[in-house]
Scaffold this motif. Structure first.
Motif, PDB file in Angstrom:
ATOM      1  N   LEU A  18      -3.211   8.367  -7.187  1.00 18.46           N
ATOM      2  CA  LEU A  18      -3.634   6.993  -6.973  1.00 18.46           C
ATOM      3  C   LEU A  18      -5.083   6.944  -6.481  1.00 18.46           C
ATOM      4  CD1 LEU A  18      -2.822   3.986  -6.936  1.00 18.46           C
ATOM      5  CD2 LEU A  18      -2.122   4.304  -4.546  1.00 18.46           C
ATOM      6  N   ARG A  19      -5.446   7.878  -5.620  1.00 18.22           N
ATOM      7  CA  ARG A  19      -6.822   7.921  -5.115  1.00 18.22           C
ATOM      8  C   ARG A  19      -7.806   8.169  -6.264  1.00 18.22           C
ATOM      9  NH1 ARG A  19      -8.698   8.840  -0.049  1.00 18.22           N
ATOM     10  NH2 ARG A  19      -6.601   9.457   0.635  1.00 18.22           N
ATOM     11  N   LYS A  20      -7.467   9.093  -7.137  1.00 16.98           N
ATOM     12  CA  LYS A  20      -8.343   9.363  -8.279  1.00 16.98           C
ATOM     13  C   LYS A  20      -8.425   8.151  -9.189  1.00 16.98           C
ATOM     14  CE  LYS A  20      -8.278  13.437 -10.134  1.00 16.98           C
ATOM     15  NZ  LYS A  20      -7.899  14.642 -10.945  1.00 16.98           N
TER      16      LYS A  20
ATOM     17  N   LEU B 273       0.155  -0.455  -4.284  1.00 17.28           N
ATOM     18  CA  LEU B 273       1.527   0.053  -4.146  1.00 17.28           C
ATOM     19  C   LEU B 273       2.538  -1.087  -4.082  1.00 17.28           C
ATOM     20  CD1 LEU B 273       0.969   2.983  -1.605  1.00 17.28           C
ATOM     21  CD2 LEU B 273       1.361   3.143  -4.082  1.00 17.28           C
ATOM     22  N   ASN B 274       2.211  -2.132  -3.322  1.00 19.20           N
ATOM     23  CA  ASN B 274       3.126  -3.282  -3.222  1.00 19.20           C
ATOM     24  C   ASN B 274       3.274  -3.998  -4.558  1.00 19.20           C
ATOM     25  OD1 ASN B 274       3.640  -2.866  -0.497  1.00 19.20           O
ATOM     26  ND2 ASN B 274       1.970  -4.178   0.179  1.00 19.20           N
ATOM     27  N   ALA B 275       2.172  -4.117  -5.287  1.00 18.37           N
ATOM     28  CA  ALA B 275       2.228  -4.782  -6.590  1.00 18.37           C
ATOM     29  C   ALA B 275       3.093  -3.986  -7.564  1.00 18.37           C
ATOM     30  CB  ALA B 275       0.819  -4.943  -7.144  1.00 18.37           C
ATOM     31  N   ILE B 276       3.021  -2.656  -7.480  1.00 24.01           N
ATOM     32  CA  ILE B 276       3.846  -1.824  -8.370  1.00 24.01           C
ATOM     33  C   ILE B 276       5.311  -1.940  -7.983  1.00 24.01           C
ATOM     34  CG2 ILE B 276       4.349   0.543  -9.066  1.00 24.01           C
ATOM     35  CD1 ILE B 276       1.381   1.154  -8.785  1.00 24.01           C
TER      36      ILE B 276
ATOM     37  N   THR C 199       4.353   7.829 -10.775  1.00 23.25           N
ATOM     38  CA  THR C 199       3.354   8.766 -10.265  1.00 23.25           C
ATOM     39  C   THR C 199       2.439   8.096  -9.254  1.00 23.25           C
ATOM     40  OG1 THR C 199       3.389   9.903 -12.405  1.00 23.25           O
ATOM     41  CG2 THR C 199       1.571  10.426 -10.915  1.00 23.25           C
ATOM     42  N   CYS C 200       2.039   6.855  -9.537  1.00 26.14           N
ATOM     43  CA  CYS C 200       1.203   6.103  -8.587  1.00 26.14           C
ATOM     44  C   CYS C 200       1.890   5.963  -7.235  1.00 26.14           C
ATOM     45  CB  CYS C 200       0.873   4.720  -9.145  1.00 26.14           C
ATOM     46  SG  CYS C 200      -0.279   4.718 -10.536  1.00 26.14           S
ATOM     47  N   LEU C 201       3.194   5.714  -7.265  1.00 27.94           N
ATOM     48  CA  LEU C 201       3.951   5.500  -6.024  1.00 27.94           C
ATOM     49  C   LEU C 201       4.166   6.787  -5.241  1.00 27.94           C
ATOM     50  CD1 LEU C 201       6.682   3.007  -7.313  1.00 27.94           C
ATOM     51  CD2 LEU C 201       4.806   2.481  -5.765  1.00 27.94           C
ATOM     52  N   ASN C 202       4.309   7.893  -5.939  1.00 25.90           N
ATOM     53  CA  ASN C 202       4.727   9.131  -5.275  1.00 25.90           C
ATOM     54  C   ASN C 202       3.616  10.152  -5.052  1.00 25.90           C
ATOM     55  OD1 ASN C 202       7.395   8.189  -5.235  1.00 25.90           O
ATOM     56  ND2 ASN C 202       7.780   8.995  -7.292  1.00 25.90           N
TER      57      ASN C 202
END
Length: 376
Positions: free
Chosen positions: A64-66, A23-26, A56-59
């Motif tokens: 993200l888990r998948k 998340l931080n990298a994004i 989508t990864c952030l929210n």
């Protein structure tokens, strides 16, 4: 190939450890940057698919888990989604050759000033606006690679490859079963393990940190043989080569004897007279061979089979059986005796701990089969 056992508990621990890292990298990624090529400078920016993916990864934590811990079939959902986005060829997963507007030295300086938050003159701002109008939109893979591969996977302080391999508790390459997987960490030298991305991170960088996509293996399989070849059908909706975590063993090793027979004194037989062969599901074997060259590799190991056949004749002799008869009734002792004399564990669960275990066990069983046929 050895089938690997899924461990969803370790996968969940992996997610909790790396979730914030991703998340931080994004969040901190560069959304546009200057890219040097062939002595020129180009301004690169994300496309709409990339922005949608990162958003989508952030929210959406379930997404993200998948992405990080999805089962092998769930990973196919990602490849199929982006395949559909990109059309009917795999060109979407490669860098596109697009004509780009290069920056001159003055334009490059203005971009750097802007990125460094320096004061821009009105003339600089006008030039910058013109540059941004003519920027090149980067392909999806380049943008995602900068975050997942360059930004995390290649950073030892963010992703520990040695720790990942040790946590998998594998000693032998699951692709070939021939080589140990070792990690050495000393003050003067660090030997890092090989991690193969079953779906290559060069083509699928969004799976570069997927727990079930990273397979510890040997250098021969990862670098020299498999490389960037992937195991998917052309439509990206199924595995043509069984995934290591879903692999079922459907073929075995056997051998052919030339100019000799199974009752020959193997200590006197020439190694060249023993030829390694295979039997079972030909389709599974062929697709495995296409990706990992298992046939070519093991045909070179007829010497190991020859040495085993010599030991087998000693082990099955009346003298040896009589000598060991009293202790063979103890299953624990029997297993250790077989391991020490014949070189393989009786339990298939132990195959991932010793090189050539599957090979030796199946050559041994095939020897017994031929002997029993010959006695009938």
């Amino acid at each position: 190939m050895y089938g690997l056992t899924k461990d969803n508990q370790k996968a969940e621990a992996f997610f909790e450890k790396h979730k914030d890292v991703v998340l931080n990298a994004i969040r901190n990624r560069e959304k546009w940057w200057i890219y040097p090529r062939n002595g020129r400078q180009y301004l690169i920016t994300e496309d709409s698919t990339t922005r949608e993916f990162f958003k989508t990864c952030l929210n959406d934590e379930s997404y993200l888990r998948k992405l990080l811990t999805g089962q092998p079939n769930e990973l196919l959902e990602f490849t199929q989604y982006f395949f559909d986005k990109g059309g009917k060829t795999d060109s979407f997963f490669k860098e596109q050759s697009i004509k780009k507007r290069s920056l001159d030295d003055q334009e490059k300086k203005i971009v750097e000033k802007f990125k460094n938050k320096e004061v821009l003159t009105s003339e600089d701002k006008t030039t910058l606006r013109n540059i941004l109008k003519n920027k090149k939109v980067a392909d999806f893979n380049r943008c995602v690679s900068r975050v997942f591969i360059e930004g995390i996977y290649n950073k030892t302080d963010l992703f520990c490859k040695v720790g990942f391999v040790k946590n998998k508790n594998l000693r032998i390459c699951p692709y070939c079963g021939r080589n140990y997987i070792f990690s050495i960490d000393r003050d003067d030298k660090v030997v890092k393990p090989q991690i193969d991305h079953f779906l290559p991170k060069g083509k699928f960088p969004f799976l570069a940190l997927s727990f079930y996509n990273m397979i510890p293996c040997c250098t021969t399989c990862n670098v020299d043989i498999k490389g960037e070849k992937h195991a998917l059908a052309k439509t990206y909706d199924k595995y043509e080569v069984p995934h290591p975590y879903e692999y079922e063993d459907k073929w075995i090793f056997c051998f052919k004897l030339n100019n000799t027979d199974i009752f020959s004194e193997f200590a006197s037989v020439q190694t060249e007279n023993i030829e390694i062969e295979f039997k079972g599901d030909a389709i599974t074997l062929d697709v495995h061979n296409n990706l990992f060259a298992v046939k070519d590799l093991y045909k070179e190991h007829n010497d190991i089979a020859h040495e085993l056949l010599i030991r087998k004749q000693y082990w099955t002799s009346n003298v040896a059986q009589g000598f060991y008869q009293d202790i063979l009734n103890d299953k624990t002792v029997r297993s250790k005796m077989i391991l020490s004399l014949l070189g393989y564990p009786e339990s298939t669960q132990e195959y991932t701990k010793r090189p050539f275990a599957k090979f030796l066990k199946e050559i041994s069983d095939y020897y017994d089969e031929l002997v029993n046929i010959g006695k009938q």
